[in-house]
Design a protein around this motif. Sequence first.
Motif, mmCIF file in Angstrom:
data_model
loop_
_atom_site.group_PDB
_atom_site.id
_atom_site.type_symbol
_atom_site.label_atom_id
_atom_site.label_comp_id
_atom_site.label_asym_id
_atom_site.label_seq_id
_atom_site.Cartn_x
_atom_site.Cartn_y
_atom_site.Cartn_z
ATOM 1 N N GLN A 124 20.204 22.768 2.845
ATOM 2 C CA GLN A 124 21.237 22.143 1.590
ATOM 3 C C GLN A 124 22.855 21.904 1.814
ATOM 4 O OE1 GLN A 124 20.582 24.716 -2.221
ATOM 5 N NE2 GLN A 124 20.914 26.689 -1.107
ATOM 6 N N SER A 125 22.915 21.205 0.844
ATOM 7 C CA SER A 125 24.487 20.674 0.067
ATOM 8 C C SER A 125 24.106 20.147 -1.488
ATOM 9 C CB SER A 125 24.551 19.758 0.686
ATOM 10 O OG SER A 125 23.951 18.317 0.128
ATOM 11 N N ASP A 126 25.116 20.765 -2.338
ATOM 12 C CA ASP A 126 25.490 20.441 -3.201
ATOM 13 C C ASP A 126 24.516 19.709 -4.274
ATOM 14 O OD1 ASP A 126 27.313 22.379 -3.277
ATOM 15 O OD2 ASP A 126 28.983 21.344 -4.033
ATOM 16 N N LYS A 127 24.208 18.369 -3.143
ATOM 17 C CA LYS A 127 23.301 17.848 -3.795
ATOM 18 C C LYS A 127 21.542 17.373 -3.490
ATOM 19 C CE LYS A 127 27.540 14.184 -5.115
ATOM 20 N NZ LYS A 127 28.477 13.039 -5.007
ATOM 21 N N TYR A 128 21.515 17.708 -2.551
ATOM 22 C CA TYR A 128 20.281 17.535 -1.565
ATOM 23 C C TYR A 128 20.145 18.983 -1.019
ATOM 24 C CZ TYR A 128 21.029 12.222 -1.190
ATOM 25 O OH TYR A 128 21.534 11.417 -1.537
ATOM 26 N N VAL A 129 18.154 18.738 -0.732
ATOM 27 C CA VAL A 129 17.724 20.042 -0.142
ATOM 28 C C VAL A 129 17.127 19.110 1.179
ATOM 29 C CG1 VAL A 129 15.674 21.600 -0.076
ATOM 30 C CG2 VAL A 129 17.147 21.263 -2.159
ATOM 31 N N LYS A 130 17.146 20.216 2.139
ATOM 32 C CA LYS A 130 17.247 18.913 3.465
ATOM 33 C C LYS A 130 16.156 19.539 4.442
ATOM 34 C CE LYS A 130 21.559 17.528 3.876
ATOM 35 N NZ LYS A 130 23.282 17.525 4.975
ATOM 36 N N MET A 131 14.547 19.263 4.394
ATOM 37 C CA MET A 131 13.562 20.041 5.492
ATOM 38 C C MET A 131 13.384 19.137 6.361
ATOM 39 S SD MET A 131 12.594 21.559 2.761
ATOM 40 C CE MET A 131 10.396 21.939 3.589
ATOM 41 N N TYR A 132 13.468 19.912 7.385
ATOM 42 C CA TYR A 132 13.090 19.577 8.973
ATOM 43 C C TYR A 132 11.914 20.042 9.462
ATOM 44 C CZ TYR A 132 18.873 19.291 7.976
ATOM 45 O OH TYR A 132 20.105 19.388 7.822
ATOM 46 N N ILE A 133 11.484 19.001 9.680
ATOM 47 C CA ILE A 133 9.939 19.243 10.445
ATOM 48 C C ILE A 133 10.219 18.586 11.499
ATOM 49 C CG2 ILE A 133 7.587 18.405 9.699
ATOM 50 C CD1 ILE A 133 9.595 18.544 6.429
ATOM 51 N N VAL B 244 6.320 9.945 2.476
ATOM 52 C CA VAL B 244 6.524 11.096 1.460
ATOM 53 C C VAL B 244 6.258 10.686 0.754
ATOM 54 C CG1 VAL B 244 7.973 13.028 1.138
ATOM 55 C CG2 VAL B 244 8.159 11.982 3.312
ATOM 56 N N ASN B 245 5.662 11.577 -0.300
ATOM 57 C CA ASN B 245 5.209 11.414 -2.181
ATOM 58 C C ASN B 245 6.371 12.453 -2.815
ATOM 59 O OD1 ASN B 245 3.790 8.624 -2.359
ATOM 60 N ND2 ASN B 245 2.499 9.780 -1.600
ATOM 61 N N PHE B 246 6.797 11.599 -4.003
ATOM 62 C CA PHE B 246 7.649 12.950 -3.919
ATOM 63 C C PHE B 246 7.982 12.873 -5.387
ATOM 64 C CE2 PHE B 246 10.661 11.374 -1.201
ATOM 65 C CZ PHE B 246 11.213 12.346 0.105
ATOM 66 N N THR B 247 7.097 14.116 -6.198
ATOM 67 C CA THR B 247 7.264 13.857 -7.872
ATOM 68 C C THR B 247 9.118 15.300 -8.138
ATOM 69 O OG1 THR B 247 6.186 16.444 -7.626
ATOM 70 C CG2 THR B 247 5.118 14.312 -7.873
ATOM 71 N N GLU B 248 8.577 15.194 -10.285
ATOM 72 C CA GLU B 248 10.356 15.948 -10.099
ATOM 73 C C GLU B 248 10.151 17.224 -9.119
ATOM 74 O OE1 GLU B 248 10.763 17.683 -14.491
ATOM 75 O OE2 GLU B 248 12.215 14.994 -14.398
ATOM 76 N N ARG B 249 9.627 17.875 -9.666
ATOM 77 C CA ARG B 249 9.526 19.175 -8.204
ATOM 78 C C ARG B 249 7.837 19.582 -6.919
ATOM 79 N NH1 ARG B 249 12.157 23.883 -10.879
ATOM 80 N NH2 ARG B 249 12.554 23.044 -12.839
ATOM 81 N N SER B 250 8.106 18.706 -6.341
ATOM 82 C CA SER B 250 7.394 18.357 -4.881
ATOM 83 C C SER B 250 7.623 17.129 -4.687
ATOM 84 C CB SER B 250 5.464 18.996 -5.500
ATOM 85 O OG SER B 250 5.701 17.660 -5.958
ATOM 86 N N PHE B 251 7.214 17.549 -3.193
ATOM 87 C CA PHE B 251 7.108 16.687 -1.991
ATOM 88 C C PHE B 251 5.647 17.015 -1.436
ATOM 89 C CE2 PHE B 251 9.683 19.388 0.564
ATOM 90 C CZ PHE B 251 9.389 18.960 2.027
ATOM 91 N N SER B 252 5.160 15.026 -1.228
ATOM 92 C CA SER B 252 3.551 15.721 0.335
ATOM 93 C C SER B 252 4.387 14.939 1.142
ATOM 94 C CB SER B 252 2.693 15.908 -0.695
ATOM 95 O OG SER B 252 3.018 14.001 -1.520
ATOM 96 N N LEU B 253 4.027 15.247 2.440
ATOM 97 C CA LEU B 253 4.543 13.959 3.897
ATOM 98 C C LEU B 253 3.110 14.230 4.542
ATOM 99 C CD1 LEU B 253 5.859 13.673 6.132
ATOM 100 C CD2 LEU B 253 6.225 15.544 6.610
ATOM 101 N N MET C 266 14.421 14.198 2.535
ATOM 102 C CA MET C 266 15.978 14.848 1.464
ATOM 103 C C MET C 266 15.423 14.886 0.591
ATOM 104 S SD MET C 266 18.681 12.614 4.006
ATOM 105 C CE MET C 266 20.270 13.904 3.064
ATOM 106 N N CYS C 267 15.443 16.017 -0.355
ATOM 107 C CA CYS C 267 15.378 15.872 -1.751
ATOM 108 C C CYS C 267 16.659 15.770 -2.525
ATOM 109 C CB CYS C 267 14.583 16.932 -2.238
ATOM 110 S SG CYS C 267 12.994 17.082 -1.050
ATOM 111 N N LYS C 268 16.690 15.078 -3.667
ATOM 112 C CA LYS C 268 18.259 14.933 -4.083
ATOM 113 C C LYS C 268 18.008 15.455 -5.669
ATOM 114 C CE LYS C 268 21.749 12.847 -5.706
ATOM 115 N NZ LYS C 268 21.968 11.769 -6.561
ATOM 116 N N LYS C 269 19.211 16.394 -5.333
ATOM 117 C CA LYS C 269 18.765 17.341 -6.534
ATOM 118 C C LYS C 269 19.114 16.297 -7.907
ATOM 119 C CE LYS C 269 20.063 21.242 -4.309
ATOM 120 N NZ LYS C 269 21.293 22.449 -3.652
ATOM 121 N N GLN C 270 18.445 16.734 -8.857
ATOM 122 C CA GLN C 270 19.480 16.307 -10.473
ATOM 123 C C GLN C 270 20.630 16.806 -10.784
ATOM 124 O OE1 GLN C 270 16.101 15.463 -13.282
ATOM 125 N NE2 GLN C 270 14.929 15.271 -11.827
#
Length: 228
Positions: free
Chosen positions: A78-87, A102-111, A149-153
């Motif tokens: 992670q950085s301050d702005k992103y959570v990064k998932m390495y698959i 990849v589909n994103f919601t406010e609290r999840s993602f599915s690949l 890459m999940c952008k933090k709110q």
Amino acid sequence: MDLTEQINQLEADLQELGPLLEKAERTRVQELLRQEQKKLEKEIAAKRQQKEQQARREADSTTKAAYTVKITNYGWDQSDKYVKMYITLKGVHNIPSENVDVNFTERSFSLLVKDLEGKNHQMTMTNLLGPIDPKDSSKKIKTDMVLVMCKKQTVRKWDCLTQVEKQSKEKDKPAVDDNADPSEGLMTMLKKIYSEGDDEMKRTINKAWSESQEKKLKGGEDGSMMDF
């Protein structure tokens, strides 16, 4: 032009050729038109066979890819702005990019990675620790890897990845009694070390305890051994 359009064009040519053949009066012209008619019929038959073979290949590919496996090999940063998932997925860079969704919601993602070596590969991450912004989150396909890459709110570091992990850590954390005597906690810890330690460890603890008692009594009675 795909096969369906090619077949439609050839059939239109064949249909238009029919009236011309009926109107032709000269034998040579009739023969030429019949030859062209047979040529079109053969070409249409070949295109239809090609279309059927293509449909079978696509059906076979879909059947093979219908088997879905769960992705378990991943890491995160992670950085301050992103959570990064390495698959990690061997060969993922060799398949069409549209096969990686990849589909994103406010609290999840599915690949979902479709038809990679005859299988679908799926990963779902729910209950993320903090809310993310779906529209600004994205994916990148790298060599043998998908980067999500999940952008933090909110700009901040996360202590862990999910709410479940946070609850587990809090559950495992020992309870702190503000009114407890600190020496009691130390005594409990020393007793545990003493009971689990070898003879050398026990002699070391007894020696340290005796010296501590001697200093406390300022030359008075000898410190007694710990009652373990």
